[in-house]
Design an enzyme around this catalytic site. Structure first.
Site, short mmCIF file in Angstrom:
data_model
loop_
_atom_site.label_atom_id
_atom_site.label_comp_id
_atom_site.label_asym_id
_atom_site.label_seq_id
_atom_site.Cartn_x
_atom_site.Cartn_y
_atom_site.Cartn_z
N GLY A 58 0.82 -1.21 0.00
CA GLY A 58 0.00 0.00 0.00
C GLY A 58 0.85 1.26 0.00
O GLY A 58 0.51 2.26 -0.64
N THR A 59 1.95 1.24 0.73
CA THR A 59 2.80 2.43 0.81
C THR A 59 3.31 2.83 -0.56
O THR A 59 3.23 4.01 -0.96
CB THR A 59 4.00 2.15 1.76
OG1 THR A 59 3.49 1.80 3.04
CG2 THR A 59 4.92 3.35 1.87
N GLN A 158 -7.35 -0.20 3.90
CA GLN A 158 -8.15 -0.75 5.01
C GLN A 158 -9.53 -1.18 4.53
O GLN A 158 -10.08 -2.17 4.99
CB GLN A 158 -8.33 0.30 6.11
CG GLN A 158 -7.08 0.59 6.89
CD GLN A 158 -6.66 -0.56 7.79
OE1 GLN A 158 -7.49 -1.34 8.24
NE2 GLN A 158 -5.38 -0.66 8.06
N HIS A 180 -1.94 -7.71 2.47
CA HIS A 180 -1.92 -8.24 3.84
C HIS A 180 -3.09 -7.76 4.68
O HIS A 180 -3.31 -8.26 5.78
CB HIS A 180 -0.56 -7.99 4.52
CG HIS A 180 -0.23 -6.58 4.88
ND1 HIS A 180 -0.40 -6.08 6.14
CD2 HIS A 180 0.30 -5.57 4.16
CE1 HIS A 180 0.01 -4.84 6.18
NE2 HIS A 180 0.44 -4.49 4.99
N THR A 216 11.48 -6.96 -11.43
CA THR A 216 10.89 -8.28 -11.61
C THR A 216 9.72 -8.43 -10.65
O THR A 216 9.84 -8.17 -9.46
CB THR A 216 11.95 -9.37 -11.33
OG1 THR A 216 13.02 -9.18 -12.24
CG2 THR A 216 11.37 -10.76 -11.49
N CYS A 304 0.89 0.19 11.50
CA CYS A 304 1.75 0.05 10.34
C CYS A 304 2.74 1.20 10.22
O CYS A 304 3.18 1.54 9.15
CB CYS A 304 0.93 -0.13 9.07
SG CYS A 304 -0.51 0.90 9.02
N1 PLP Z 1 -2.60 2.88 3.94
C1 PLP Z 1 -3.30 2.47 5.01
C2 PLP Z 1 -4.66 3.05 5.27
C3 PLP Z 1 -2.78 1.50 5.86
O1 PLP Z 1 -3.48 1.09 6.92
C4 PLP Z 1 -1.48 0.99 5.59
C5 PLP Z 1 -0.83 0.06 6.54
O2 PLP Z 1 -1.09 -1.00 6.73
C6 PLP Z 1 -0.82 1.42 4.44
C7 PLP Z 1 -1.39 2.39 3.65
C8 PLP Z 1 0.51 0.87 4.07
O3 PLP Z 1 0.35 -0.38 3.42
P1 PLP Z 1 1.56 -1.42 3.37
O4 PLP Z 1 1.76 -1.90 4.76
O5 PLP Z 1 1.09 -2.50 2.44
O6 PLP Z 1 2.72 -0.69 2.82
#
Ligand code: PLP
Length: 365
Positions: A58-59, A158, A180, A216, A304
């Site tokens: 997500g990041t 989320q 995840h 990759t 996170c």
């Molecule tokens: N955005 C939200 C709302 C999150 O809760 C999180 C963390 O879990 C992320 C982004 C980041 O995702 P990731 O842990 O897959 O990088």
């Protein structure tokens, strides 16, 4: 992880497969798995497979959207966004819009922050601390009126586990997802972007993912993500009902058993699995440690961010001054059980009583 995702990741690791960009049979097999995974992730988001760009999570999906569009104009986001959106917005000199006391973005403030220079508006579909859900159609209406050229991005990391994204995120041009959060493996996610809303690439190299994200691909991760998405898609309505029932029971009984407890966001605006409580007269740190000793994995703010013990930017943005109170977040997931809820109900009221008693003894001494 969902068992289907564990099995799918295992199947990939146990079968010979090459780099999906190669030409030989083992490479073609990897490519087929990757493209099948893309179809399943697209189905979860209610989009076309060609719109799915796999990322490391997500990041990276958030950064690709925000930092990418920052090259084209101003970026605007809400004050309670995850740091994966807030920090790139800040780095790009973007604008941060206030939220109301219930965590919802202030639409008047959003309108004021928009002008023709704005290239991207990023508003999360659901908040990771409070579970606050955004009405993206209302946000999109403001964007269309005040910055018609701007694209709308939503961090649905989320929300993906709970909401039908086909409906809830349909107003967004770009959607960030992370495996995840829905029972898939860590380290894989996606940015789903409409063809006319693709950001410029951040990672350059071999041109994978149609040039949108070189490197990759994580084939096993993508296949595990897809297996989790398919399993979720098949069970979502029943799972949401079951977990909402468990969450409501846990919250109602905790509020009845503990004095001076409030919830940060009303249920009607909240994801079905989130219980986020403000409890007077206890230290969050001690409460989390004692819950952990009781085998309960709770958190005070988001889980996170490294070192998440600091003050929550989400609650400050909502104007919640905690004073002598603390928050505890008890999130339920697809595999949560009634026994686990009973265990929380057995443990937490006693922990709070003990901490309050200790506090008043210390105050008297
Ligand atoms: N955005 C939200 C709302 C999150 O809760 C999180 C963390 O879990 C992320 C982004 C980041 O995702 P990731 O842990 O897959 O990088």
């Amino acid at each position: 992880m969902r068992p289907q995702a564990i099995a799918a990741v295992g199947r990939v690791h146990q079968s010979p497969h090459g780099n999906p960009t190669g030409a030989h049979a083992t490479a073609r097999r990897a490519r087929r798995w990757l493209e099948e995974a893309r179809e399943s992730v697209a189905a979860l988001a209610g989009r076309d497979p060609v719109e799915v760009c796999f990322t490391s999570g997500g990041t990276e999906a958030d950064d690709l959207a925000v930092s990418g569009f920052a090259e084209r104009g101003t970026v605007v986001c809400g004050a309670t966004e995850h740091h994966a959106v807030l920090y790139p917005t800040d780095r790009a000199g973007g604008r941060v819009v206030a939220v109301g006391p219930d965590g919802g973005i202030d639409l008047d403030a959003l309108a004021e922050a928009l002008d023709p220079s704005v290239a991207l508006v990023s508003v999360m579909l659901a908040n990771n601390e409070t579970g606050r859900v955004t009405d993206l159609d209302a946000v999109a209406a403001v964007v269309t009126e005040h910055a018609p050229e701007a694209r709308l991005h939503t961090d649905a990391v989320q929300a993906g586990a709970w909401l039908d994204l086909d409906v809830a995120a349909s107003a967004a041009d770009l959607v960030s997802l992370s495996a995840h959060k829905l029972g898939g493996p860590m380290g894989i996610g996606a940015l789903v972007a409409r063809r006319q809303a693709e950001p410029p690439p951040r990672v350059l190299g071999g041109g994978q993912e149609r040039g949108r994200r070189s490197g990759t691909q994580n084939v096993a991760g993508a296949v595990g993500f897809a297996a989790a998405a398919e399993a979720l898609g098949a069970e979502r309505p029943a799972m949401v009902e079951r977990i909402r029932g468990l969450r409501d029971r846990m919250e109602d009984e905790l509020m009845a058993a503990i004095d001076s407890v409030t919830s940060t966001v009303p249920r009607r605006h909240r994801l079905p699995g989130t219980c986020h409580l403000v409890i007077d007269g206890v230290s969050a740190e001690s409460m989390i440690v004692l819950l952990d000793e009781a085998g309960i994995a709770a958190s005070a703010a988001s889980s996170c961010a490294s070192g998440a013990a600091g003050a929550s930017h989400v609650l400050s943005a909502m104007g919640r001054d905690l004073g002598a109170a603390s928050t505890v977040r008890l999130s339920l997931g697809w595999c949560s059980t009634p026994d686990e809820v009973d265990h929380v109900l057995d443990a937490l009221p006693g922990i709070v009583d003990g901490l309050r008693a200790r506090r008043s003894t210390t105050a008297r001494a």
